[in-house]
Design an enzyme around this catalytic site. Sequence first.
Site, PDB file in Angstrom:
ATOM      1  CD  GLU A 283      -1.777  -2.184   1.960  1.00 19.39           C
ATOM      2  OE1 GLU A 283      -0.590  -2.595   2.005  1.00 19.39           O
ATOM      3  OE2 GLU A 283      -2.738  -2.762   2.471  1.00 19.39           O
TER       4      GLU A 283
ATOM      5  CG  ASP B 220     -12.084   5.203 -21.197  1.00 19.23           C
ATOM      6  OD1 ASP B 220     -11.122   4.499 -21.568  1.00 19.23           O
ATOM      7  OD2 ASP B 220     -13.068   4.736 -20.607  1.00 19.23           O
TER       8      ASP B 220
ATOM      9  CB  THR C 260      -7.919  -1.543 -20.138  1.00 17.52           C
ATOM     10  OG1 THR C 260      -8.056  -1.393 -21.549  1.00 17.52           O
ATOM     11  CG2 THR C 260      -9.253  -1.353 -19.463  1.00 17.52           C
TER      12      THR C 260
ATOM     13  NE  ARG D 270      -8.890  -9.831 -18.588  1.00 22.39           N
ATOM     14  CZ  ARG D 270      -9.596  -9.322 -19.598  1.00 22.39           C
ATOM     15  NH1 ARG D 270     -10.490  -8.378 -19.375  1.00 22.39           N
ATOM     16  NH2 ARG D 270      -9.423  -9.753 -20.829  1.00 22.39           N
TER      17      ARG D 270
END
Length: 426
Positions: free
Chosen positions: A48, A193, A220, A229
């Site tokens: 994190e 996008d 992506t 992915r």
Amino acid sequence: MKDKIVQELIEAEITRQKEGLELIPSENYVSRDVLSAMGSVFTNKYSEGYPGKRYYGGQENTDQLEQLAIDRAKKIFKADHANVQPHSGAPANEAVYSAWLEPGDTVLAMDLSHGGHLTHGAPVTRSAKLYNFIRYKMKDITTGEIDYDELRRLALKYHPKIILVGYSSYPREFEYDKVASIGNEIGALLMADMAHIAGLIAGGVAKNPFDYGFHVITSTTHKTLRGPRGGLILSRGIVSNPLKAPEKTLINIPTLIDRSVFPGMQGGPHEHIIAAKAVAFYEALQPDFKVYAKQIIDNAATLAQFLKDRGFNLVTGGTSNHMILTDVYRSFNLTGDIIQQVLDSIGLTLNKNVIPDDTLPPFSPSGIRLGTPAITTRGLKEKDMEQIAEWMVQAIKNNNNPVILKGLKQEVTKFSLKYPLPSDKR
Ligand code: DSN
């Protein structure tokens, strides 16, 4: 593998992928290197935070790895900053919304049936419940021209905080300069996008919205970019310490986005996926990626022409990118779901899709959507596109004839096996 059930399913999926041709425009086949980075021991690590600013120990390798992925992404897309942690495209978009918007704020985005994506404010999504999405459309669906006059009228009337371009079923390019000048008139954040075309931008065959003054690009990493992915957010602005909340100004957008991804939305980043993203970015920086990207476009243009010659009605009249949208209901009086099923049965995988202002429902729409990123990775060239168009039309015309469909399936299998998956190559 001790788990024989999962092992068999993996084997079956390898066979399905080898024996067929992947025509879904948002899918691809990754390299062996991307696959092995994804399967690496980085999956064991919690990290994190961001490189140099983590909450747990043991980060000497993850810090270097994530920084490498960030630096490569920045280089490919000419960005000031890259956040490589989003788990996929949907959380990447949500992270930008929550970095910049307050509940109730307005976003001007592309109409969903005209090509916009689910996460651009489809009423069923959480962001549509939080924010107010308004829509622009194409002016002419026979050419794909966007109605920029209407876009400007809506922008001046509603003062959206974000103007969003990008799509999942639009086969043409945007005129980013026109959108940027409208956005600048009202001080909106300009967001693109680019999930579908990131690989085309990386390969230099599609325009980079940053060259036209856009502030943020989301993507992506698994479509034309041919990585694992996952998601990615690129931005322009000043990068400062993500542990301190900066003022909400355009120049601070990189830091606002970092804070929105973590701790705003996600917990531990998937460092094994970030490892695979770094490998994919390395591959995208190699000279042969440019050849790949150009071949995607050439294959799509050729396939579009062969489909047109065989009576397919193409939305926007053709394609300028990797994808083709066709109104099969008008062309063959069969809905997209039926055609998807028939073509699946012969080893050609594509997806049913709504067409602009479709009068039929999304589960049984008027269209199908197909594209060339995956078959181009497999090694197919222009000469192979006629064969694909011919198989498609034969299967559609003989959709009630199991003998003919079986014969076509055998032909597709024989052909496909000549082109190994890249992950087979050592
Ligand atoms: N599912 C992706 C596509 O096919 O375009 C977008 O999320």
